[in-house]
Scaffold this active site. Sequence first.
Site, PDB file in Angstrom:
ATOM      1  N   LYS A 486     -28.027   1.030 -35.849  1.00 22.77           N
ATOM      2  CA  LYS A 486     -29.515   1.813 -36.829  1.00 22.77           C
ATOM      3  C   LYS A 486     -30.046   0.368 -37.371  1.00 22.77           C
ATOM      4  CE  LYS A 486     -26.508   1.829 -41.080  1.00 22.77           C
ATOM      5  NZ  LYS A 486     -26.321   3.646 -42.649  1.00 22.77           N
ATOM      6  N   TYR A 711     -50.062 -18.677 -56.268  1.00 21.87           N
ATOM      7  CA  TYR A 711     -51.343 -17.864 -57.448  1.00 21.87           C
ATOM      8  C   TYR A 711     -50.843 -17.938 -58.594  1.00 21.87           C
ATOM      9  CZ  TYR A 711     -52.894 -16.177 -52.395  1.00 21.87           C
ATOM     10  OH  TYR A 711     -53.712 -15.373 -51.283  1.00 21.87           O
TER      11      TYR A 711
END
Length: 813
Positions: A486, A711
Site C-alpha cells: 500500500k 527564506y
Amino acid sequence: MYTISEIQDIIKPRRSYLADTKVSIHYLLYDSRKIAHEKLGIFFAFTGRQDGHLYIQDAYNKGVRNFILEKDTEQEVQMPDANILWVANSWTTLQSLAQHNRSRFQGPVIGITGSNGKTIVKEWLFQLMSPEYKIYRSPKSYNSQLGVALSLWDLSNQYNLAIIEAGISHVGEMDRLEAMIKPTFGVLTNIGIAHQQGFASKLEKTEEKLRLFKDAETLIYPAKYLEAVQIPYKPRKLSWGEEEDNQLEVYSIRKPEDGQTYVTLYYGGKTFGISVPFTDSAAMENAITCVAVMLRFGYDTALIAERIRNLLPVEMRLELKNGKNNTSVIDDSYSNDLVSLQIALDFLNQQHQHTNSILILSDIPGVTLTDEKNLNKLKRLVADRNLTQLILIGPVLRQYAEQLGVPFQCYASTADFIANLKDIEFRDATILLKGARDFHFEDISKLLVAKSHDTVLEINLNALEHNLNVYRGLVPKEVKMMAMVKAFSYGSGSFEIANLLQFNQVDYLTVAYADEGVELRNAGITLPIVVMSPDENAFESVVQHNLEPEIYSFRILHAFISFVRIKDLKNFPIHIKVDTGMHRLGFMPDEAEALIDILRQQDVVRVQSAFSHLASAANPQDNAFTAEQILKLDQFAKKLQQELGYSFLRHIAATSGIELWPSAYFDMVRLGIGMYGVEASRTDLSLQTVGVLKTNVTQIKHIPASETVGYNRHGVLHRDSKIATIKIGYADGYDRRFGNGVGKMLVNGHLVPTVGDICMDMCMLDVTDIAVSEEDEVVVFPDITAAANSIGTIPYELLVNISQRVKRVYFYE
C-alpha cells in the site's frame, strides 16, 4: 557439457534411474521460477529455507527431465521419462560437480576475497589484462556457495585465465569455496565491517578468508590488513603498502583537483608512477592491488601505467527505470557476456507490466562468427525468453541474426541506431539494454528513459528480497506471507516491487485502495490482492479486477453482498476485519453473532480470512494487552469457523508481531516496513537498506559571517561559510522541519547540516569543513530512523512522503 552418465560417474549417487543415458547437460537449474533450456538442464532439489522437492512437479511440467534429489518422493513414479539421481546432499553434489569442472581447466585461476572491492578488482583486472589473456570471470557478484559453483560450471579451456571471487559470511564457508576454486593466485582486497556479525572478531574473519589461499602459489594483498595476522600457509607473498618491507612500496599518493590521483610506487629496484582516474580511497586500494597482480604476471610498468590511466568505473547492477511511451527500461549498459546476459534475461522475464519484451543487444566481446559453441548458446538464450523484438548492434551478430528465431532489426553501430531511433516506436514494452562498454549504450539509455530532475530514490531489489527472506526465516514454513504494498509500496514503487514479490512467491499482496490494486492487475500481477479500505464506489473495480475486499462493518458487508448478488457471483472472497483493541476499523467481538447470521443466510461471499491489527506489539509495557488481542482474534475466528462450517486464514501479526510474537503467527503474517529495511522492534536481523534518496549539489557559494541563508533569514551564519544548494525540497517530500540544522545529509562521506528554511524545490547545506564540488552526490537520509526521530515522526512517514516526481531507479545485482 556432460552426459547424464558422466555426471552419475562424477557424483556417485546412492541410487539412480536413467531413462536416457545419452542426454547432454549444459545448465544447472535450482529454481523452478527460472526454468530455461529445460531439455539441457538438470534440476537440483535443495533443502533449506525452502524445500526444492516441493517444486519437482513444476519443473517437470516445464519440460525438465533431469533431476538430482535427496528424498524419495511419490512424484518420481509420475515421471517415467526422467533421469533421477538420488544423493545425500544436493548442495555438496552441486559443489562437487563445479570442483570437477574446475579440475579440467588448464590455465591459472585468480581467486579474490575480501570484505569489499572483490567485484571491482575482478572487473578491473578483466579490463587491464584482456588484451593478452582470454579471461573467464565469475558474473556480477556471484561469490556465494551457490554463486561460485554456478560460475565454475561455465569455466572451459576456451579461456586461458580465470578470475573467481569468493565471499563468506560465517565461519566454515571458505573451505568449501577453496575446494572448488583452487586458486593459483590469491588476491585479498580488504578487511572491513561487511558481514562482521557472522564472526566472533575481525581476526577470526581474516583467518577464515585466508583459508582460500592455503594452496595458492602467490598471495597478493594490502599489508595493512594482515599486520597482526600470522599467515599459516606458504604461498609466495606480494604485499603492498607504505612500509619498506613490502614488495610493492607506495611512496606517495597525491590528489589534485582534476579527478585524477597520482601514485608513486617502487618495485624491483625501480620507481614508477601511475595516474588513477578516481579520487576515493577505496578506488586507490583496488587500483594498487590490480597493479600488484599485473606486476606478478610480468607486465611492464609503462604498460601498467597506461592502462591504469584508462580504467573505467564498474557498474555492477541492473537498473530498472521508467521509460517514455509507457515503457520500462532495464539498463545493463556496461558489460556484455553470455552469463550476465542470462542473468539480465531472467530479470526481464520477471517483468509483467507490459505486453512486449525487447532486447537491444550489442556484439559480445570475444564472440565471433566462427565461435559455434557460444553462438549456439546465444541462440538458446534468446529463443527461450519469449522476446517480441530483437535489436542487434554491431558488425558481428547482425550476420547471425536470422538464426536466432526472433523478429529482428540490425544496426552497424550505436550511432547508426540512434540516428534511426526517430523511426522506431517503442511503446508498451519492457526494453533490456545489454551492451558491451565500447558500444556506449548509456547514450541509448538517455534517449529511452523518461526525463526527470536529478533527485532519485534508488531501490535495491536485492535488499528487499533479502529482507523478505529474513522474515520468512522467522516464521514456520506453513505460515503464509502477506506483503504490504500500500501507499506506493511505502514510497518504493508499484508494479516494480510487486513483480519481485510475485516472483518470490509471497501468498498475498495488500493495498489500501482499489485503484492501487487495479494498477497492479494492469501490470500483470496475478497474486491475490486484498484491498484494506474499500468503499461502495470501488466495488465495481474490486469485482472486475478480482480484488479481495476487507469487510470491516455491517454497512460495507450489506452493500457488498447486494453488489455481488447483482453481478450474479458466488463465493466471492472477503476478509473480515476484527477490532480486538486498535479501535480503528473492524467488527467488535460482541458482534460475532450478528455477523454469523448474515453470512449464513447468503452464498455470494465467502470468508477468506479473519484478521486484526496489534496496537502496541513493540511496547513491552503492553504485553498483556497484546496477548489479549491475540486471544480475542483466536476466539472470534474459531466461533466464525464453527458456525460457518468451513475454515479460513487467520492473521494479526505485522512486522513487529513477526519479530516479537510467535504466538501471533496463526496462518499468515503481514510484512510491511521490515521488508523495506526498517526493523520495527529487533535490531539483530541484519536487514538491508532498500531505498536510498539521493540528489546532488547544484551550486556552491562562499558567504561571509553575519550573512543569512534562505527564506525569513533564519539561516544566520556565525563564521565565513561554504554553502551548497541541493536539488530537493518539501515538494519532493523533504519535510520543512529538517531546516535550520535539524536535517543531516551525507556528502562525500561526511555528515553536514541544513542551513536556513527548506524551500519547495531545494535546500542549503553547510559544507564549510569538507571538500565538495558542484554535481557531487548527496545522500538525503543516511540513517532514516535517526532522521525520523529528529523531527518527532517515524520512518514510515518519511518513506511515503517522498514525492512521485522523484524518479525511482530500481537495481538488481
